[in-house]
Design a protein around this motif. Structure first.
Motif, PDB file in Angstrom:
ATOM      1  N   ASN A 113       0.802  -1.222   0.000  1.00 15.77           N
ATOM      2  CA  ASN A 113       0.000   0.000   0.000  1.00 15.77           C
ATOM      3  C   ASN A 113       0.837   1.274   0.000  1.00 15.77           C
ATOM      4  O   ASN A 113       0.309   2.364   0.239  1.00 15.77           O
ATOM      5  N   ASN A 114       2.140   1.132  -0.246  1.00 11.07           N
ATOM      6  CA  ASN A 114       3.056   2.274  -0.343  1.00 11.07           C
ATOM      7  C   ASN A 114       3.025   3.187   0.875  1.00 11.07           C
ATOM      8  O   ASN A 114       3.091   4.407   0.756  1.00 11.07           O
ATOM      9  N   LEU A 115       2.923   2.597   2.057  1.00  9.77           N
ATOM     10  CA  LEU A 115       2.992   3.393   3.279  1.00  9.77           C
ATOM     11  C   LEU A 115       4.450   3.751   3.538  1.00  9.77           C
ATOM     12  O   LEU A 115       5.359   2.971   3.239  1.00  9.77           O
ATOM     13  N   LYS A 116       4.674   4.917   4.070  1.00 15.66           N
ATOM     14  CA  LYS A 116       6.034   5.405   4.272  1.00 15.66           C
ATOM     15  C   LYS A 116       6.580   5.089   5.663  1.00 15.66           C
ATOM     16  O   LYS A 116       7.779   4.952   5.834  1.00 15.66           O
ATOM     17  N   ARG A 117       5.693   5.026   6.674  1.00 18.77           N
ATOM     18  CA  ARG A 117       6.168   4.840   8.048  1.00 18.77           C
ATOM     19  C   ARG A 117       5.320   3.807   8.779  1.00 18.77           C
ATOM     20  O   ARG A 117       4.123   3.714   8.567  1.00 18.77           O
ATOM     21  N   LEU A 118       5.981   3.089   9.664  1.00 15.28           N
ATOM     22  CA  LEU A 118       5.319   2.089  10.501  1.00 15.28           C
ATOM     23  C   LEU A 118       5.971   2.141  11.876  1.00 15.28           C
ATOM     24  O   LEU A 118       7.194   2.137  11.989  1.00 15.28           O
ATOM     25  N   GLU A 119       5.145   2.201  12.899  1.00  8.43           N
ATOM     26  CA  GLU A 119       5.660   2.145  14.268  1.00  8.43           C
ATOM     27  C   GLU A 119       5.332   0.765  14.823  1.00  8.43           C
ATOM     28  O   GLU A 119       4.176   0.340  14.808  1.00  8.43           O
ATOM     29  N   ILE A 120       6.353   0.073  15.300  1.00  8.77           N
ATOM     30  CA  ILE A 120       6.178  -1.263  15.869  1.00  8.77           C
ATOM     31  C   ILE A 120       6.382  -1.156  17.379  1.00  8.77           C
ATOM     32  O   ILE A 120       7.462  -0.800  17.832  1.00  8.77           O
ATOM     33  N   VAL A 121       5.331  -1.474  18.125  1.00 10.36           N
ATOM     34  CA  VAL A 121       5.411  -1.440  19.581  1.00 10.36           C
ATOM     35  C   VAL A 121       5.664  -2.869  20.052  1.00 10.36           C
ATOM     36  O   VAL A 121       4.832  -3.753  19.859  1.00 10.36           O
ATOM     37  N   HIS A 122       6.832  -3.093  20.655  1.00  8.76           N
ATOM     38  CA  HIS A 122       7.171  -4.435  21.132  1.00  8.76           C
ATOM     39  C   HIS A 122       7.274  -4.490  22.647  1.00  8.76           C
ATOM     40  O   HIS A 122       7.329  -5.569  23.220  1.00  8.76           O
ATOM     41  N   GLY A 123       7.282  -3.377  23.302  1.00  7.97           N
ATOM     42  CA  GLY A 123       7.388  -3.338  24.757  1.00  7.97           C
ATOM     43  C   GLY A 123       8.822  -3.552  25.201  1.00  7.97           C
ATOM     44  O   GLY A 123       9.722  -3.775  24.397  1.00  7.97           O
ATOM     45  N   ILE A 124       9.037  -3.509  26.507  1.00  7.01           N
ATOM     46  CA  ILE A 124      10.392  -3.641  27.036  1.00  7.01           C
ATOM     47  C   ILE A 124      10.667  -5.091  27.426  1.00  7.01           C
ATOM     48  O   ILE A 124      11.470  -5.754  26.809  1.00  7.01           O
ATOM     49  N   GLY A 125       9.976  -5.625  28.395  1.00  7.39           N
ATOM     50  CA  GLY A 125      10.090  -7.033  28.779  1.00  7.39           C
ATOM     51  C   GLY A 125      11.518  -7.516  28.939  1.00  7.39           C
ATOM     52  O   GLY A 125      12.407  -6.779  29.346  1.00  7.39           O
TER      53      GLY A 125
END
Length: 164
Positions: free
Chosen positions: A114-126
């Motif tokens: 979909n030609n998105l430019k940015r993605l934020e991945i939340v993985h947490g600290i753990g």
């Protein structure tokens, strides 16, 4: 202009009260008691009531149309396991990590498609297992850059991905 009017000189920081008018020449006295002579065209009347009866109309600023391609909002993928499945307690740690990896790869493909430019991945600290898996997957990808979202690179719970 008449005697008693308050005037100000154009292009100078000088004002005062008119004491006499002789044809085109106006004589006025400033706040310190000095008299000055200027032609009428160099003077402007100072009238505090001048703008009181003027109604100010506030117009709404036009909204800028932003195409969907250039929206500022980026996609956010939260890899916390309870957000991915209905019964998180039914899975062991290997299955959890496998499902999280599959979801990450699926969303990366979606962004490219979909030609998105940015993605934020939340993985947490753990304990860092999920964070290492996310970094390993991202390092194996081409045509993207990623960096920790927080200023302090250690202990950040999110990664920002930018696609080329």
């Amino acid at each position: 202009m008449k005697i008693g009017d308050t005037v100000s000189v154009v292009d100078e920081d000088l004002s005062g009260v008119v004491t006499s008018v002789k044809g085109n020449i106006v004589v006025f006295k400033d706040e310190y008691g000095f008299t000055h002579q200027y032609p009428k065209e160099k003077l402007v009347p100072k009238d505090s009531d001048l703008y009181e009866n003027v109604r100010v109309v506030r117009k709404a600023e036009p909204k800028k149309v932003i195409s969907k391609k250039h929206q500022k909002n980026h996609l956010v993928l939260d890899l916390h396991f309870h957000n991915l499945v209905k019964n998180p307690n039914d899975y062991d740690s290997f299955e959890r990590l496998f499902i999280q990896k599959e979801k990450l790869i699926e969303v990366l493909e979606f962004c490219r498609k979909n030609n998105l430019k940015r993605l934020e991945i939340v993985h947490g600290i753990g304990d860092g297992t999920l964070q290492r898996m996310v970094h390993d997957v991202l390092e194996s990808q081409v045509k993207l850059d990623f960096y920790n979202k927080e200023i302090l690179h250690h202990q950040s719970g999110a990664v920002m991905v930018e696609f080329h």
